[in-house]
Write a protein that holds these residues in place. Structure first.
Motif, PDB file in Angstrom:
ATOM      1  N   ARG A 464       9.752  -4.558  -6.069  1.00 20.95           N
ATOM      2  CA  ARG A 464       9.085  -3.804  -4.986  1.00 20.95           C
ATOM      3  C   ARG A 464       7.913  -2.992  -5.529  1.00 20.95           C
ATOM      4  N   LEU A 465       8.079  -2.444  -6.714  1.00 27.25           N
ATOM      5  CA  LEU A 465       6.957  -1.696  -7.316  1.00 27.25           C
ATOM      6  C   LEU A 465       5.773  -2.645  -7.514  1.00 27.25           C
ATOM      7  N   ALA A 466       6.067  -3.843  -8.016  1.00 24.97           N
ATOM      8  CA  ALA A 466       4.994  -4.814  -8.271  1.00 24.97           C
ATOM      9  C   ALA A 466       4.296  -5.200  -6.969  1.00 24.97           C
ATOM     10  N   ALA A 467       5.083  -5.363  -5.898  1.00 22.34           N
ATOM     11  CA  ALA A 467       4.473  -5.722  -4.602  1.00 22.34           C
ATOM     12  C   ALA A 467       3.565  -4.589  -4.127  1.00 22.34           C
ATOM     13  N   LEU A 468       4.017  -3.360  -4.302  1.00 20.37           N
ATOM     14  CA  LEU A 468       3.179  -2.214  -3.899  1.00 20.37           C
ATOM     15  C   LEU A 468       1.901  -2.182  -4.732  1.00 20.37           C
ATOM     16  N   ALA A 469       2.043  -2.482  -6.021  1.00 20.69           N
ATOM     17  CA  ALA A 469       0.854  -2.477  -6.895  1.00 20.69           C
ATOM     18  C   ALA A 469      -0.145  -3.537  -6.422  1.00 20.69           C
ATOM     19  N   ASP A 470       0.352  -4.702  -6.023  1.00 21.55           N
ATOM     20  CA  ASP A 470      -0.554  -5.757  -5.515  1.00 21.55           C
ATOM     21  C   ASP A 470      -1.301  -5.266  -4.278  1.00 21.55           C
ATOM     22  N   GLU A 471      -0.538  -4.654  -3.371  1.00 22.60           N
ATOM     23  CA  GLU A 471      -1.176  -4.170  -2.137  1.00 22.60           C
ATOM     24  C   GLU A 471      -2.233  -3.122  -2.433  1.00 22.60           C
ATOM     25  N   GLU A 472      -1.866  -2.188  -3.285  1.00 22.18           N
ATOM     26  CA  GLU A 472      -2.806  -1.105  -3.605  1.00 22.18           C
ATOM     27  C   GLU A 472      -4.034  -1.647  -4.328  1.00 22.18           C
ATOM     28  N   ALA A 473      -3.801  -2.623  -5.204  1.00 22.78           N
ATOM     29  CA  ALA A 473      -4.937  -3.189  -5.952  1.00 22.78           C
ATOM     30  C   ALA A 473      -5.928  -3.817  -4.982  1.00 22.78           C
ATOM     31  N   ALA A 474      -5.397  -4.529  -3.988  1.00 25.10           N
ATOM     32  CA  ALA A 474      -6.285  -5.177  -3.016  1.00 25.10           C
ATOM     33  C   ALA A 474      -7.116  -4.113  -2.293  1.00 25.10           C
ATOM     34  N   VAL A 475      -6.435  -3.041  -1.867  1.00 28.08           N
ATOM     35  CA  VAL A 475      -7.150  -1.971  -1.159  1.00 28.08           C
ATOM     36  C   VAL A 475      -8.200  -1.358  -2.089  1.00 28.08           C
ATOM     37  N   MET A 476      -7.798  -1.066  -3.305  1.00 27.23           N
ATOM     38  CA  MET A 476      -8.714  -0.346  -4.209  1.00 27.23           C
ATOM     39  C   MET A 476      -9.878  -1.216  -4.649  1.00 27.23           C
ATOM     40  N   ARG A 477      -9.611  -2.506  -4.805  1.00 31.31           N
ATOM     41  CA  ARG A 477     -10.739  -3.389  -5.163  1.00 31.31           C
ATOM     42  C   ARG A 477     -11.773  -3.342  -4.054  1.00 31.31           C
ATOM     43  N   GLY A 478     -11.278  -3.350  -2.828  1.00 27.85           N
ATOM     44  CA  GLY A 478     -12.173  -3.244  -1.681  1.00 27.85           C
ATOM     45  C   GLY A 478     -13.003  -1.981  -1.783  1.00 27.85           C
TER      46      GLY A 478
END
Ligand SMILES: Cc1ncc(COP(=O)(O)O)c(C=O)c1O
Length: 485
Positions: A464-478
């Protein structure tokens, strides 16, 4: 003669019975709910508005207010997936032992006030001293926690190694990874920051003995009085153990007091991993917190010393109003706890641990502690299978630190991302994982000591931590792309 209960007593009894049953059920099912019970502003305002009434209110109402408004919110540190702090989960047995001890409310400063309880505490402390490999001269005292145990040991060290007219020259040595309570305790006893040396650590986060020896020698040459090294057995950040045997050798050569802060890690002495703490038996004093890896309710710390006289020298007092108590202790051949610590009035803190060990046995306790080692290893294993996850420090004791480092984000953004992952996991209620800093980078830290956390849950936390990191990375890359345009 039977004394009738008055109305107030009847109310208290009814409320106590209901409350204890409800609370037991709440604690039993705690891990089925969220790791945090969020409080909202309205509740805080209600607490504020209650104020302190001039006339009392019905007991049942106040009990309900306590449950629903005052005490019912916050981090559920006893939850099986709360892995955010070292002071961790409580066993229901400790909770019961604590209630019994506080119900009797013995003034546990003196032997006469609770002779058999004091004997039980002493038996327990002796057993723990034996586990540490201390000699028969050893003793200890229960404290409110690790911070007070560290300070108590620093006082004993100062009094053993420095004449009073040289207190102003005393130098103490800690490492860059020592818990903040060590320096705080030194500050409280008058050792200024300028005479607290923070020794660098090696790549394993352990105190560097070459740097320690160099610093001590330099201070000696400068006419100062090195008096104390505080080593750690199980650091707060990573679970690292300083090279205890080598540090003991240096302390011996320079006549310094060696204290080991084992607030978290000393519990390993009870397990099959005890060799990790090789050299601990050479320490002059040891901090050991039962409200960490011995599953006790707060507050239950200990300081153990290899020679009882080292506590007596600092803390024994003989005022006229305590003479009666002193005489009965002498008859019992026990030392009054007030002569071993800064406290006079104290609760019978050790009793709940004694009670727990009677119920679990030392083997049961060992199995519960050892489970933490497994949990940290499962976490590390899952992290190593997770793309984008970096294990910063491997599983040590029940700890593992790591961070998510997806491509395309700079250093500041990675710190921010890991912070957000922690916050979002907490907000989701599934698990409590906090951040710390290692080598100037923000990292996530798992401290997993709950005996009932399963392997499946541990692996799911990482996923779950990894999934959250993926989501946040997508937002932050944006965001990053947006800013750079
Ligand atoms: C290694 C170490 N020492 C000391 C302490 C302070 O203990 P307490 O919070 O019981 O005062 C902690 C707390 O986490 C710790 O991890």
């Amino acid at each position: 003669m039977y004394t009738r209960k008055n109305d107030m007593e009847q109310d208290v009894e009814r409320a106590a019975v209901r409350f204890v049953c409800d609370l037991f059920e709440r604690n039993r099912r705690l891990s089925e709910g969220p790791v945090i019970d969020q409080v909202d502003e309205e509740v805080l305002r209600e607490v504020e508005a209650m104020g302190i009434p001039a006339e009392g209110r019905p007991l049942e109402d106040v009990v309900l207010d306590m449950e629903h408004d005052v005490i019912g919110y916050g981090y559920n540190c006893d939850h099986a997936r709360f892995m955010g702090m070292v002071p961790g989960p409580t066993s229901a047995v400790s909770w019961l032992g604590d209630m019994i001890a506080s119900g009797y409310n013995r003034h546990a400063g003196g032997v006469a006030n609770y002779p058999a309880g004091c004997r039980a505490e002493q038996v327990l402390l002796r057993w723990l001293c034996n586990q540490a490999g201390f000699p028969q001269t050893a003793t200890g005292v229960f404290t409110s926690g690790g911070s007070m145990a560290n300070m108590t040991a620093s006082i004993a060290a100062r009094d053993a190694r420095l004449p009073q007219d040289r207190w102003g020259d005393g130098v103490a040595y800690i490492s860059e990874q020592t818990h903040s309570s060590a320096a705080k305790g030194l500050h409280m006893i008058g050792v200024p920051d300028a005479r607290i040396r923070k020794i660098p650590v090696d790549e394993g986060m352990r105190m560097r003995v070459d740097e320690l020896e160099r610093a001590i020698t330099a201070d000696e040459q400068a006419g100062l009085r090195p008096f104390l090294v505080i080593a750690t057995a199980g650091t707060t950040n990573t679970g690292a153990v300083d090279p205890l045997r080598e540090i003991a050798g240096i302390c011996d050569a320079h006549d310094l007091w060696m204290h080991v802060d084992g607030a978290f890690g000393a519990s390993v002495l009870l397990t099959r991993y005890r060799d990790m703490l090789d050299g601990i038996e050479l320490a002059d004093s040891l901090t050991w917190d039962a409200h960490k890896w011995l599953f006790q309710t707060y507050s239950c710390g200990m300081v153990l010393v290899r020679d009882a006289h080292d506590l007596l020298r600092s803390f024994a007092t003989h005022p006229e109003y305590l003479k009666d108590l002193e005489e009965s202790a002498a008859e019992d051949a026990l030392i009054n706890p007030w002569e071993l610590s800064p406290e006079l009035t104290r609760p019978a803190r050790g009793i709940k641990l004694w009670f727990t060990l009677q119920v679990m046995g030392s083997e049961g306790m060992a199995r519960s502690i050892e489970h933490g080692f497994d949990l940290a290893r499962w976490a590390e294993d899952e992290l190593r299978r997770t793309p984008g996850a970096e294990v910063v420090t491997p599983a040590q004791m029940a700890m593992c630190t790591f961070r998510f480092c997806p491509d395309g984000l700079d250093a500041a953004a990675l710190d921010e991302l890991n912070q957000r992952v922690s916050q979002r996991m907490l907000a989701s209620g599934y698990a409590g994982i906090f951040t710390t800093e290692i080598g100037g980078k923000k990292v996530l830290r798992i401290c997993a000591i709950h005996p009932r956390t399963s392997e499946g849950e541990m692996r799911e936390v990482v996923r779950r931590l990894a999934a959250l990191a993926d989501e946040e990375a997508a937002v932050m890359r944006g965001v990053q792309v947006g800013t750079s345009r």
